[in-house]
Structures are given as C-alpha cells and as structure tokens.
Design a protein around this motif. Structure first.
Motif, mmCIF file in Angstrom:
data_model
loop_
_atom_site.group_PDB
_atom_site.id
_atom_site.type_symbol
_atom_site.label_atom_id
_atom_site.label_comp_id
_atom_site.label_asym_id
_atom_site.label_seq_id
_atom_site.Cartn_x
_atom_site.Cartn_y
_atom_site.Cartn_z
ATOM 1 N N THR A 101 0.833 -1.203 0.000
ATOM 2 C CA THR A 101 0.000 0.000 0.000
ATOM 3 C C THR A 101 0.868 1.254 0.000
ATOM 4 O OG1 THR A 101 -0.088 0.106 2.415
ATOM 5 C CG2 THR A 101 -1.770 -1.231 1.302
ATOM 6 N N GLU A 102 0.256 2.375 -0.366
ATOM 7 C CA GLU A 102 1.012 3.626 -0.397
ATOM 8 C C GLU A 102 1.535 4.000 0.987
ATOM 9 O OE1 GLU A 102 0.910 8.043 -2.425
ATOM 10 O OE2 GLU A 102 -0.819 6.718 -2.609
ATOM 11 N N GLU A 103 0.815 3.589 1.998
ATOM 12 C CA GLU A 103 1.254 3.870 3.381
ATOM 13 C C GLU A 103 2.608 3.236 3.674
ATOM 14 O OE1 GLU A 103 -0.281 3.089 7.997
ATOM 15 O OE2 GLU A 103 -1.467 2.391 6.287
ATOM 16 N N ASN A 104 2.835 2.040 3.089
ATOM 17 C CA ASN A 104 4.088 1.307 3.336
ATOM 18 C C ASN A 104 5.053 1.373 2.154
ATOM 19 O OD1 ASN A 104 3.103 0.301 5.866
ATOM 20 N ND2 ASN A 104 1.861 -1.177 4.723
#
Length: 600
Positions: A101-104
């Motif tokens: 994900t963009e978060e990671n």
C-alpha cells in the motif's frame, strides 16, 4: 460369501477393459503395451503349469530388470532439468499477487521517516512534471489501454507489489510520432534516445530501415497484393540466405515464433520423434508448445528444459537420443545463462546476474558433437541474434554449424518476417512411403512481395564491405562506452554498472535496494527510451556514433543524480530478503485462509 469366486477372472477382465476405455487417449501407447505384455506373460506362464503367484513374481523380476535403466534415465533427467521448469507448475498456483500500500510504499526497506518523506516528494514531483511533459502520450495511452490487453500488461514495469502505487502516479507508455536517427520523438514533441531496439529488430538503425522500405516498395508496388506465386526477388533472397545459413532449403513465414514452429514441426515429422530439448531461461516465441516456464499456462509434456552448459544435460541427450527430435539453442542465453530474460519486473533487489559467459563457445561445440553422434538435429533460434552479433549471426560468431537455423526480426528489412533454413531431408513436408502422412506447414502471407523486396534490400546491404566493417566499429565503440560509463559511475558513487554482449547490454545494481526498478522512470525523464523490460535488456544499433554514446552517458548521469536525490538509493535498513520472505508468506497465508473460508 456371495458365490462370486468362480467369476473372479470375468471381473478382472471387466475391470481391465473398463480401465482401458476410461484411459484411452490419456495414457501413452507404451503404457498399454506394457500392460498387454504383462497380461500375455501371465497367461503363458500359468498355461504351462506355473502358479499364479509364481507367474506374478517372475513378471515382477523381469519388470525390475527393465525398470532399472529407465529409472536411471529418469533420475538423470531430473538432475539435469532446469529447476524452474519443475517448480513452476506448482508455484504458479501458490505464489500470490500482493500489493504494498502507499502507506508502506516509501519505507518498506526500513528507512527513516525523513528518507520516506524524501521519496514521497520525489515521486509526486516526477508525476506532476510528467503531466505537463507528456499530456498527449498519457491520454493516448489511457485510451489504448481500454482496448489493448498487451499495453495494460506492459505498463506494469516494476516489481509487482509496487505496481498499483506506481501506476497511480506514472505512465511510462510512449506514443510515437517519428524516428530521427537514434532518437524517437513522441506526440508531445519530446525526443528520447532509443535503447529499446524495437524488441531486437533494430540492428541497422531506423534511417537505414526507412531506405529498405522505400527501395522495397519501388520493387514490389507493381506486384501489389498477389500471393501464392514467387518471383525472381525470392530466388535472389534464397541464394543469399543459403550462403548466410549454410543450408540449401528455405521456408518463409511471418514471425520468428512461426519460424520456430516450422523448425520444430519439420524436425519432429522427419525424425519421427516427439521430444524437443531446450535450455533454462531460453525464449523461443510465445507458442505454448515450446515454452516450458513462465508465460505459458500449458506446460508442454514433449519438451525437456535442461540446464545450460551442464555435462549432465549432454549425458541426458545421449541417453534419450531415440526420443529426441531436436535440440534448440537460443544463443542469447550466453548473456543470462540459466535465467529468464532480465527485466525490472523481477528486480526485487540487486538480484540481476547477466554478462558474457566464459566457455560458451566451447559448450556449443560440445553440444554440436553430441548431436552429431546421436543423430539429433541441432536448431539455432537466431530470431534475436541473427545479424545482431555479426553478419552470419551466432553461427559465425561461435563457428558452429546448426542443422536448422531460424531467423526473424531484422531480416525483413523493417517488415514482419520469419525464416526457417535447413537441409532437404529435414525440411520435407511429406512421407516418401506413406501417402496420408503429410506435414502441413504454410501461411497465407508467406513470401509477400513487399516483405520479399525489403528483405532483398537488407540482404544486399548486409553483404557490402562497409556493413561488415561497421560491426567491428560498433563493438569497439560499445566497449569504449561501457568502460567510460562504469568509470564515471564509480567515481560519483552511483551503485550501477553496465555490462554488454556484442550490441546487447544491461544495467547491474551493485548494492541491495528495493527501488532499483525506479531508475527506468528517471531514465525516461532524462530522455532515454526503454522497452517494457526496463533496464534489464538494452540494445545499440549500427547507427550509433561516438557523439551518440557521449550523449547517452550524459543522460544516464542525470538519471543517476535524480535517483540519488530522490532517496531511492539510500541504503536499506531492513534485511530485504527477510522482508520479502515475510511479505510473500503473509500473502500465501491470506490466500490459503481465503480459499478455506470460501470452501466452507
């Protein structure tokens, strides 16, 4: 108990008959022959006085004696088989697709929050820049992706787990307006130096192909679209191809894949054997009958994919000679031995190992000797390497004569082509003794007048002294460029190194890192056009001059600086192999749980 003892043999025969009907066409003829032989032996032994038990024991002993050499061959085959060919049929059902994900996305290598923020900003800046730099290309690409599956597939150019986020920000597709020398110009007017090589076709240079096409049209326009009858141009082409290939007969096709299909088909027909041997990682076209690894969902049972440059492989070929119709070689494997073609989508870290393999010429000579001794046709798949290595392709570069040679790509002089060259006894389309045994190999557009005319222009150009000399000049220029570029990268501390094999080259990454695939996007931004495999396989043409190589190095250095400034080459903090292992294991576990919950 039920009074059936007297009918035991009836039931045994009924079972055997039903099993025969149930497996008819599923098992090989050999299986039925062995079963029938066993039954006949049992019947003969019991009829001469042996008990049923003694007969079974005798048959088991005979079977053991026959099985030992067969099992030895099987064991040796397993030992010599390219590992991925054995693993893939299982792995493709287990290995999951997963998304970071963009978060990671920015800190999946364990970097600091500061480095992660630097990467986030760099990706956003590059995305914003491309919106103004490539607006027409972007709109064109988005429209085509709705209609062309190939484009959707080739737009995924980084390690799969990162694709979703990258595609949200960047579209690497290029919509072509024209070519100018070694440059390609897109619809937005951006000029990029092309190192994609048009999938291996561009050997001569784009301006030279324009000349071939113009010359070809002048010759062919009076014939127009008339198919089925050949002319003097075709005879001229055959004469030149005979000298290049060293073979007396020629078969025309419309692609390299079709030409390989022809080579395999005529070899199987004329040797009356089914099995073909290929080597680990080699690509022989998209035909599902000849691709036993990634990219083919139907794994062919009549193809042995062996380890390249392995003594065990030679032993297997010797032991199984009576089964083998042909051995196929793609000389390009010298550049990435026992590996699939290098590409950025499989670049999980600095796990790219390519470069010229020492001893490859000697290996080809050993293989040639074994094939000759075992009476097995040796097929050179020169669709990619033909005319790229030198005017006679790999046969000339390695001084090895194949029994059948397949050409394609650049031979058409800029138009689609596939050629299969071989001796009369292997190119036969019919059986001399059996009227109904015919080998049907044909194509509607084979020998198209326009293609034959552009090929003629190419072949005549190929024979000139200037062309022959230009190969040596190109190789010298490439060696000089590679040396100069690597010195520059080392001096500036960039973790890359170039390696080449004739006019094929690649970019190696010296340090571990999860974002090396990002380099292809900065290369595009710096004005370097790559194919969908990214920095894995790159190509030069005979058209490149000193000034072009110098200009390319400047652009490589600009891309390197952008990669470094964006934080993509900051050393990873976490162990990449462990992180990757955890990600894959977690995704597998989720898939299994999902399957279990779905079935319940």
């Amino acid at each position: 108990m039920f009074g059936m003892e007297a009918h035991t043999m009836f039931f045994v025969k009924a079972i055997a008959f039903l099993l025969l009907l149930m497996t008819l066409g599923e098992l090989t003829t050999r299986c039925y022959c062995w079963a029938a032989t066993g039954f006949l032996l049992w019947a003969v032994m019991t009829s001469v006085g042996l008990s049923s038990d003694d007969s079974v024991a005798a048959i088991a002993a005979l079977l053991f004696v026959r099985a030992v050499p067969m099992l030895y061959k099987r064991a040796l085959t397993v030992a010599a088989t390219y590992p991925l060919a054995m693993i893939l049929p299982i792995a493709k059902h287990i290995l999951p697709k997963y998304t970071i994900t963009e978060e990671n996305f920015y800190d999946c290598d364990g970097c600091s929050a500061e480095v992660a923020q630097k990467r986030r900003v760099a990706l956003k800046e590059l995305s914003d820049k491309w919106k103004t730099k490539y607006p027409k290309c972007h709109d064109f690409s988005q429209e085509l992706k709705k209609m062309i599956s190939d484009l959707r597939f080739t737009s995924s150019r980084c390690f799969p787990a990162f694709n979703e986020v990258v595609q949200k920000y960047l579209d690497p597709s290029m919509a072509l307006d024209r070519t100018e020398g070694v440059d390609v110009v897109d619809l937005d007017g951006n000029s990029s130096m092309d190192v994609s090589g048009s999938y291996g076709v561009n050997v001569c240079g784009y301006e030279t192909y324009k000349e071939f096409i113009e010359q070809g049209w002048k010759t062919a326009k009076k014939a127009g679209l008339f198919l089925g009858s050949l002319d003097k141009v075709v005879l001229d082409n055959i004469s030149m191809l005979q000298k290049i290939s060293g073979q007396p007969e020629v078969s025309f096709h419309m692609s390299g894949t079709e030409a390989v299909m022809c080579a395999v088909r005529v070899a199987r027909f004329n040797t009356k054997r089914k099995m073909c041997v290929t080597f680990g990682g080699a690509y022989h076209g998209w035909w599902d009958g000849m691709q036993p690894v990634v990219g083919n969902d139907r794994i062919p049972a009549d193809v042995l994919c062996l380890k390249d440059m392995s003594p065990l492989s030679l032993k297997v070929i010797e032991l199984r000679a009576s089964e083998i119709a042909a051995v196929l070689i793609n000389p390009l494997q010298c550049f990435h031995l026992n590996q699939s073609p290098p590409s950025d989508p499989i670049l999980s870290s600095n796990n790219r190992y390519v470069g010229t393999t020492p001893g490859y010429k000697e290996w080809l000579h050993k293989l040639r000797k074994v094939c000759t001794e075992c009476n097995i046709p040796l097929i050179f798949d020169e669709v990619y390497t033909g005319f790229r290595l030198e005017p006679r392709g790999a046969q000339g570069a390695y001084d090895v004569k194949a029994d059948i040679v397949v050409y394609g790509k650049t031979l058409g002089g800029g138009l689609p082509i596939g050629i299969c060259c071989g001796p009369k006894d292997l190119m036969q389309r019919g059986d001399k003794l059996k009227a109904a045994r015919i080998n049907y190999v044909i194509g509607t557009f084979a020998g198209h007048p326009f293609v034959m005319a552009t090929m003629n222009a190419f072949l005549k150009w190929l024979q000139t002294p200037e062309t022959i000399k230009s190969y040596d000049t190109m190789h010298e220029n490439i060696d000089r460029f590679i040396s100069k570029a690597n010195s520059s990268f080392k001096e500036k501390g960039y973790p890359i190194q170039l390696t080449s094999w004739f006019s094929v080259w690649s970019i190696l990454y010296s340090d571990p890192g999860r974002y090396h695939w990002m380099f292809q996007y900065y290369l595009k931004d710096a004005g370097v056009n790559l194919s969908w495999v990214g920095t894995g396989r790159l190509l030069f043409s005979l058209e490149w001059q000193h000034k072009d190589y110098d200009r390319l190095l400047e652009r490589l250095l600009v891309a390197c600086e952008a990669m470094k400034n964006g934080g993509w080459w900051d050393p990873p903090v976490a162990n990449i192999k462990q992180k990757l292992g955890v990600e894959v294991a977690t995704a597998v576990a989720k898939n299994v749980l999902s399957m279990l919950s779905g079935s319940s």
